[in-house]
Design a protein around this motif. Sequence first.
Motif, short mmCIF file in Angstrom:
data_model
loop_
_atom_site.label_atom_id
_atom_site.label_comp_id
_atom_site.label_asym_id
_atom_site.label_seq_id
_atom_site.Cartn_x
_atom_site.Cartn_y
_atom_site.Cartn_z
N ASP A 1 83.70 69.60 -2.96
CA ASP A 1 83.47 69.61 -4.64
C ASP A 1 84.62 70.33 -5.22
O ASP A 1 84.30 71.48 -5.41
CB ASP A 1 82.15 70.01 -5.04
CG ASP A 1 82.03 69.50 -6.42
OD1 ASP A 1 83.03 69.12 -7.05
OD2 ASP A 1 80.72 69.59 -6.99
N TRP A 2 85.82 69.92 -5.53
CA TRP A 2 86.87 70.72 -5.84
C TRP A 2 86.60 71.28 -7.31
O TRP A 2 87.38 72.19 -7.60
CB TRP A 2 88.05 70.20 -5.73
CG TRP A 2 88.60 70.05 -4.25
CD1 TRP A 2 88.69 68.83 -3.67
CD2 TRP A 2 89.12 70.78 -3.30
NE1 TRP A 2 88.89 68.98 -2.49
CE2 TRP A 2 88.96 70.42 -2.10
CE3 TRP A 2 89.11 72.45 -3.27
CZ2 TRP A 2 89.38 70.95 -0.88
CZ3 TRP A 2 89.61 72.86 -2.26
CH2 TRP A 2 89.57 72.21 -1.05
N HIS A 3 85.65 70.75 -7.94
CA HIS A 3 85.62 71.38 -9.34
C HIS A 3 84.17 71.89 -9.60
O HIS A 3 83.66 72.08 -10.86
CB HIS A 3 85.71 70.19 -10.24
CG HIS A 3 87.30 69.63 -10.44
ND1 HIS A 3 88.17 70.21 -10.83
CD2 HIS A 3 87.54 68.33 -9.67
CE1 HIS A 3 89.28 69.72 -10.71
NE2 HIS A 3 89.10 68.61 -9.81
N LYS B 1 80.94 64.31 -2.40
CA LYS B 1 81.35 65.60 -2.20
C LYS B 1 80.16 66.47 -2.00
O LYS B 1 79.31 66.92 -2.94
CB LYS B 1 81.68 66.04 -3.72
CG LYS B 1 83.05 65.11 -4.09
CD LYS B 1 84.11 65.24 -3.35
CE LYS B 1 85.17 64.46 -4.07
NZ LYS B 1 86.69 64.42 -3.23
N ILE B 2 80.03 66.93 -0.63
CA ILE B 2 78.86 67.74 -0.23
C ILE B 2 79.27 69.04 0.20
O ILE B 2 78.15 70.05 0.25
CB ILE B 2 78.30 66.91 0.85
CG1 ILE B 2 79.30 66.82 1.95
CG2 ILE B 2 77.52 65.65 0.47
CD1 ILE B 2 78.22 66.42 3.22
N LEU B 3 80.41 69.64 0.24
CA LEU B 3 80.85 70.84 0.69
C LEU B 3 81.14 71.96 -0.64
O LEU B 3 82.00 71.50 -1.36
CB LEU B 3 82.12 70.85 1.36
CG LEU B 3 82.26 71.83 2.40
CD1 LEU B 3 81.11 72.31 3.36
CD2 LEU B 3 83.86 71.73 3.02
N SER B 4 80.16 72.85 -0.56
CA SER B 4 80.40 73.76 -2.00
C SER B 4 81.43 74.82 -1.52
O SER B 4 82.04 74.60 -0.49
CB SER B 4 79.09 74.53 -2.13
OG SER B 4 79.17 75.53 -0.92
N PRO B 5 82.09 75.20 -2.87
CA PRO B 5 83.19 76.38 -2.56
C PRO B 5 82.98 77.47 -1.55
O PRO B 5 83.75 77.69 -0.67
CB PRO B 5 83.25 76.99 -3.89
CG PRO B 5 82.89 75.87 -5.01
CD PRO B 5 81.76 75.30 -4.12
N PHE C 1 91.47 68.51 8.12
CA PHE C 1 91.99 68.90 6.72
C PHE C 1 91.64 67.56 5.73
O PHE C 1 91.10 68.00 4.55
CB PHE C 1 93.36 69.16 6.83
CG PHE C 1 93.82 70.76 7.09
CD1 PHE C 1 94.54 71.42 5.99
CD2 PHE C 1 93.23 71.36 8.08
CE1 PHE C 1 94.88 72.64 6.37
CE2 PHE C 1 93.58 72.54 8.31
CZ PHE C 1 94.21 73.31 7.45
N LEU C 2 92.13 66.41 6.13
CA LEU C 2 91.70 65.57 5.09
C LEU C 2 90.12 65.17 4.95
O LEU C 2 89.80 64.85 3.75
CB LEU C 2 92.41 64.25 5.45
CG LEU C 2 94.06 64.29 5.63
CD1 LEU C 2 94.56 62.98 6.16
CD2 LEU C 2 94.26 64.31 3.96
N LEU C 3 89.42 65.18 5.94
CA LEU C 3 87.98 64.95 5.98
C LEU C 3 87.35 66.02 5.09
O LEU C 3 86.48 65.76 4.14
CB LEU C 3 87.41 64.88 7.32
CG LEU C 3 87.88 63.64 8.19
CD1 LEU C 3 87.01 63.76 9.39
CD2 LEU C 3 87.18 62.28 7.37
#
Length: 131
Positions: free
Chosen positions: A112-114, A2-6, A104-106
């Motif tokens: 990082d959804w949390h 998980k590398i993409l921040s909000p 969208f899936l990638l």
Amino acid sequence: MKILSPSAHGVMDYATVALFALAPTIFEFTGTYATVCYVLAAGYLVVTLLTAFPMGAIKMIPFPVHGGFELVSGPIMLASPWLFGFANDNLVARNFFVAMGIVFLLVWMITDWHAQTQTNARGSLMTDHNR
């Protein structure tokens, strides 16, 4: 991983809105294809504006719920040319919707959804780890 921040995800969301809005012009979509792109752009803009993350304006939708929307919309978008019977009618439209479903899936997989879901009263970010 998980590398993409909000925040980074928010930038990508607004870029996605722009891409859907511009796709009819870029790819010369007309009729139903253009309408679907405009509806997706408007809907995705509303969801993004309502999401509780740094790029959201009203912050009503929890960021993980936004992720759930993307997890559902990715496969639907990927399958839409066959679900709605245009897979062989317009190859550019088919490839566009398949590519967007894959993206969208990638993006869902690397976000990082949390990482951050709300702001506390003093304006600092609270993470799920701090609760």
